[in-house]
Design an enzyme around this catalytic site. Structure first.
Site, PDB file in Angstrom:
ATOM      1  N   ARG A 171       0.849  -1.189   0.000  1.00 25.43           N
ATOM      2  CA  ARG A 171       0.000   0.000   0.000  1.00 25.43           C
ATOM      3  C   ARG A 171       0.884   1.238   0.000  1.00 25.43           C
ATOM      4  O   ARG A 171       1.967   1.266   0.592  1.00 25.43           O
ATOM      5  CB  ARG A 171      -0.917   0.026   1.224  1.00 25.43           C
ATOM      6  CG  ARG A 171      -2.139  -0.863   1.083  1.00 25.43           C
ATOM      7  CD  ARG A 171      -3.118  -0.355   0.014  1.00 25.43           C
ATOM      8  NE  ARG A 171      -4.294  -1.188  -0.137  1.00 25.43           N
ATOM      9  CZ  ARG A 171      -4.412  -2.205  -1.005  1.00 25.43           C
ATOM     10  NH1 ARG A 171      -3.430  -2.514  -1.816  1.00 25.43           N
ATOM     11  NH2 ARG A 171      -5.548  -2.878  -1.082  1.00 25.43           N
ATOM     12  N   HIS A 190      -1.205   0.290  -9.964  1.00 29.40           N
ATOM     13  CA  HIS A 190      -1.868  -0.623  -9.012  1.00 29.40           C
ATOM     14  C   HIS A 190      -2.418  -1.869  -9.731  1.00 29.40           C
ATOM     15  O   HIS A 190      -3.627  -2.140  -9.695  1.00 29.40           O
ATOM     16  CB  HIS A 190      -2.993   0.117  -8.264  1.00 29.40           C
ATOM     17  CG  HIS A 190      -3.390  -0.568  -6.984  1.00 29.40           C
ATOM     18  ND1 HIS A 190      -3.739   0.082  -5.835  1.00 29.40           N
ATOM     19  CD2 HIS A 190      -3.490  -1.887  -6.676  1.00 29.40           C
ATOM     20  CE1 HIS A 190      -4.041  -0.788  -4.887  1.00 29.40           C
ATOM     21  NE2 HIS A 190      -3.899  -2.015  -5.379  1.00 29.40           N
TER      22      HIS A 190
HETATM   23  P1  NDP Z   1      -1.309 -10.931   4.865  1.00 32.16           P
HETATM   24  O1  NDP Z   1      -2.243 -10.428   5.900  1.00 32.16           O
HETATM   25  O2  NDP Z   1      -1.322 -12.384   4.532  1.00 32.16           O
HETATM   26  O3  NDP Z   1       0.187 -10.561   5.271  1.00 32.16           O
HETATM   27  C1  NDP Z   1       0.540  -9.337   5.821  1.00 32.16           C
HETATM   28  C2  NDP Z   1       1.954  -9.432   6.330  1.00 32.16           C
HETATM   29  O4  NDP Z   1       2.332  -8.168   6.851  1.00 32.16           O
HETATM   30  C3  NDP Z   1       2.106 -10.436   7.479  1.00 32.16           C
HETATM   31  O5  NDP Z   1       3.320 -11.123   7.376  1.00 32.16           O
HETATM   32  C4  NDP Z   1       2.117  -9.538   8.718  1.00 32.16           C
HETATM   33  O6  NDP Z   1       2.817 -10.093   9.830  1.00 32.16           O
HETATM   34  C5  NDP Z   1       2.861  -8.346   8.169  1.00 32.16           C
HETATM   35  N1  NDP Z   1       2.602  -7.163   8.980  1.00 32.16           N
HETATM   36  C6  NDP Z   1       1.445  -6.507   9.171  1.00 32.16           C
HETATM   37  N2  NDP Z   1       1.623  -5.468  10.008  1.00 32.16           N
HETATM   38  C7  NDP Z   1       2.924  -5.490  10.368  1.00 32.16           C
HETATM   39  C8  NDP Z   1       3.710  -4.710  11.218  1.00 32.16           C
HETATM   40  N3  NDP Z   1       3.214  -3.667  11.900  1.00 32.16           N
HETATM   41  N4  NDP Z   1       5.002  -5.010  11.347  1.00 32.16           N
HETATM   42  C9  NDP Z   1       5.543  -6.058  10.689  1.00 32.16           C
HETATM   43  N5  NDP Z   1       4.848  -6.858   9.841  1.00 32.16           N
HETATM   44  C10 NDP Z   1       3.540  -6.574   9.702  1.00 32.16           C
HETATM   45  O7  NDP Z   1      -1.585 -10.052   3.570  1.00 32.16           O
HETATM   46  P2  NDP Z   1      -1.239 -10.398   2.041  1.00 32.16           P
HETATM   47  O8  NDP Z   1       0.139 -10.929   1.978  1.00 32.16           O
HETATM   48  O9  NDP Z   1      -2.329 -11.189   1.451  1.00 32.16           O
HETATM   49  O10 NDP Z   1      -1.325  -8.941   1.381  1.00 32.16           O
HETATM   50  C11 NDP Z   1      -0.465  -7.908   1.799  1.00 32.16           C
HETATM   51  C12 NDP Z   1      -0.958  -6.587   1.242  1.00 32.16           C
HETATM   52  O11 NDP Z   1      -0.685  -6.508  -0.142  1.00 32.16           O
HETATM   53  C13 NDP Z   1      -2.472  -6.365   1.317  1.00 32.16           C
HETATM   54  O12 NDP Z   1      -2.871  -5.933   2.598  1.00 32.16           O
HETATM   55  C14 NDP Z   1      -2.705  -5.318   0.259  1.00 32.16           C
HETATM   56  O13 NDP Z   1      -2.638  -4.039   0.854  1.00 32.16           O
HETATM   57  C15 NDP Z   1      -1.536  -5.509  -0.695  1.00 32.16           C
HETATM   58  N6  NDP Z   1      -1.975  -5.949  -2.023  1.00 32.16           N
HETATM   59  C16 NDP Z   1      -1.615  -5.211  -3.118  1.00 32.16           C
HETATM   60  C17 NDP Z   1      -1.966  -5.605  -4.380  1.00 32.16           C
HETATM   61  C18 NDP Z   1      -1.561  -4.850  -5.581  1.00 32.16           C
HETATM   62  O14 NDP Z   1      -2.026  -5.142  -6.685  1.00 32.16           O
HETATM   63  N7  NDP Z   1      -0.658  -3.887  -5.464  1.00 32.16           N
HETATM   64  C19 NDP Z   1      -2.754  -6.828  -4.587  1.00 32.16           C
HETATM   65  C20 NDP Z   1      -3.054  -7.535  -3.395  1.00 32.16           C
HETATM   66  C21 NDP Z   1      -2.672  -7.103  -2.160  1.00 32.16           C
HETATM   67  P3  NDP Z   1       2.297 -11.439  10.527  1.00 32.16           P
HETATM   68  O15 NDP Z   1       2.600 -12.539   9.527  1.00 32.16           O
HETATM   69  O16 NDP Z   1       3.129 -11.540  11.746  1.00 32.16           O
HETATM   70  O17 NDP Z   1       0.835 -11.267  10.767  1.00 32.16           O
HETATM   71  C1  OXD Z   2      -5.813  -5.826  -3.286  1.00 32.42           C
HETATM   72  C2  OXD Z   2      -5.343  -4.892  -4.304  1.00 32.42           C
HETATM   73  O1  OXD Z   2      -5.879  -5.443  -2.122  1.00 32.42           O
HETATM   74  O2  OXD Z   2      -5.572  -5.126  -5.499  1.00 32.42           O
HETATM   75  O3  OXD Z   2      -6.123  -6.968  -3.637  1.00 32.42           O
HETATM   76  O4  OXD Z   2      -4.724  -3.908  -3.963  1.00 32.42           O
END
Ligand code: NDP
Ligand code: OXD
Length: 312
Positions: free
Chosen positions: A227, A275
């Site tokens: 993000r 995006h």
């Molecule tokens: P997940 O919830 O599976 O993973 C999130 C990861 O971030 C976890 O490892 C979590 O730690 C870590 N995390 C969250 N907060 C913190 C913090 N404060 N400090 C350290 N680590 C942290 O999400 P996804 O992997 O499925 O997706 C990640 C993000 O990718 C989504 O939230 C979305 O915003 C973005 N996205 C973007 C897309 C695009 O097209 N650009 C498409 C899809 C998603 P822990 O494992 O310990 O919980």
């Molecule tokens: C998602 C994205 O959150 O596309 O899946 O950003």
């Protein structure tokens, strides 16, 4: 009979209706604004960026499915129902898309593509010799569903891999794992190519400011596909302009679309994508949503339920 209330602006709903019906023809697919009345009986919402307050008005909603993995488009709604599960997207199509995007972006920075593209524009034959992959330290910020598939896609190239998450993960061969705020600086200091895959939360907003970005070694590159709130753009630009950072690939921004007059567009060492790192695919998403509705109907816990206390 399962009823789905679908919301998505600007794109045709037909492809989604067809995908859902292919998995289960008996589903009643209601496309916004034709959601009917809350008195019509139980329903599941399947939405992207719904207008604030809408979900609260439909008291018949039993669970809310986010059309994307991010749920910040829901949590910004002050009236978001708190009494029903909120489920983020976790289908295979999204994971494949992100693994491809991250592998492509890491390879491009490792092999100096932004620099080579700038040279081509100047008809400059100047050659760029990349280090061996084993000598390139790639660090993935966020080791959740998408961080893990991205690491798996990078492993065959032989990069020196690390990842950082909030909670500790079990040790894994071929990747050094860091967790917690107290280990972030050490993780950044060992990272030549940084990949942002964090959700947008209070803790991650503005995490990569001038001081933290300066912990990366000189010549490092930054990729952000999580993000836009993660990075303070002015600080990133200052470090790119000074030459301290070598390049960046940015797929997400604090304001989207990135304004046409934004200075980032003009930087030679920055690749901007709109995006599209991972787009939810109707076929795999339809299977995911209907599989999880079945779980909920059996009183089982759905996959990837949002934890409102941690914000992702
Ligand atoms: P997940 O919830 O599976 O993973 C999130 C990861 O971030 C976890 O490892 C979590 O730690 C870590 N995390 C969250 N907060 C913190 C913090 N404060 N400090 C350290 N680590 C942290 O999400 P996804 O992997 O499925 O997706 C990640 C993000 O990718 C989504 O939230 C979305 O915003 C973005 N996205 C973007 C897309 C695009 O097209 N650009 C498409 C899809 C998603 P822990 O494992 O310990 O919980
Ligand atoms: C998602 C994205 O959150 O596309 O899946 O950003």
């Amino acid at each position: 009979m399962t009823r789905i209330l679908f919301y998505l602006q600007d794109y045709s709903h037909d492809i989604w209706r067809e995908a859902i019906k292919r998995v289960d023809p008996s589903v009643e697919f209601r496309s916004f604004p034709d959601w009917g009345s809350p008195d019509d009986g139980p329903a599941y919402a399947f939405v992207w960026e719904p207008e604030p307050g809408l979900l609260a008005r439909y008291t018949n909603i039993k669970a809310i499915f986010s059309l994307g993995a991010g749920i910040d488009h829901l949590t910004r709604d002050p009236d978001l129902p708190k009494n029903v599960p909120i489920i983020r997207m976790g289908d295979d199509g999204l994971k494949e898309g992100m693994a491809e995007f991250v592998a492509m972006s890491v390879l491009m920075h490792h092999r100096g593509m932004p620099q080579l593209m700038a040279k081509q524009r100047n008809r400059d034959w100047g050659r760029y010799f990349a280090s061996a992959a084993k000598d390139v330290r790639v660090g993935i910020l966020g080791y959740g569903a998408l961080g893990q598939v991205s690491a798996a896609a990078l492993k065959p190239f032989g990069y020196d891999l690390a990842a950082w998450s909030r909670t500790q993960k079990p040790a894994e061969e071929g990747i050094t794992l860091y967790h917690g705020a107290e280990n972030l600086n050490e993780f950044l200091a060992r990272t030549d190519i940084l990949v942002g895959l964090l959700p947008s939360t209070k803790e991650t907003a503005g995490l990569l400011d001038f001081d933290r970005l300066s912990l990366l070694p000189e010549g490092a590159s930054v990729i952000n596909a999580g993000r836009g709130s993660l990075i303070v753009l002015d600080d990133l630009m200052a470090l790119l302009n000074s030459g301290y950072l070598r390049g960046a690939t940015l797929d997400v921004f604090p304001e989207e679309p990135l304004p046409k007059d934004h200075a980032l567009w003009g930087l030679d060492n920055v690749l901007i994508t709109p995006h599209i790192a991972a787009i939810t695919r109707p076929d795999t998403a339809a299977e995911y949503v209907l599989r999880n509705i079945e779980k909920l109907e059996r009183d089982e816990t759905a996959e990837n339920v949002l934890d409102l206390t941690r914000g992702y």
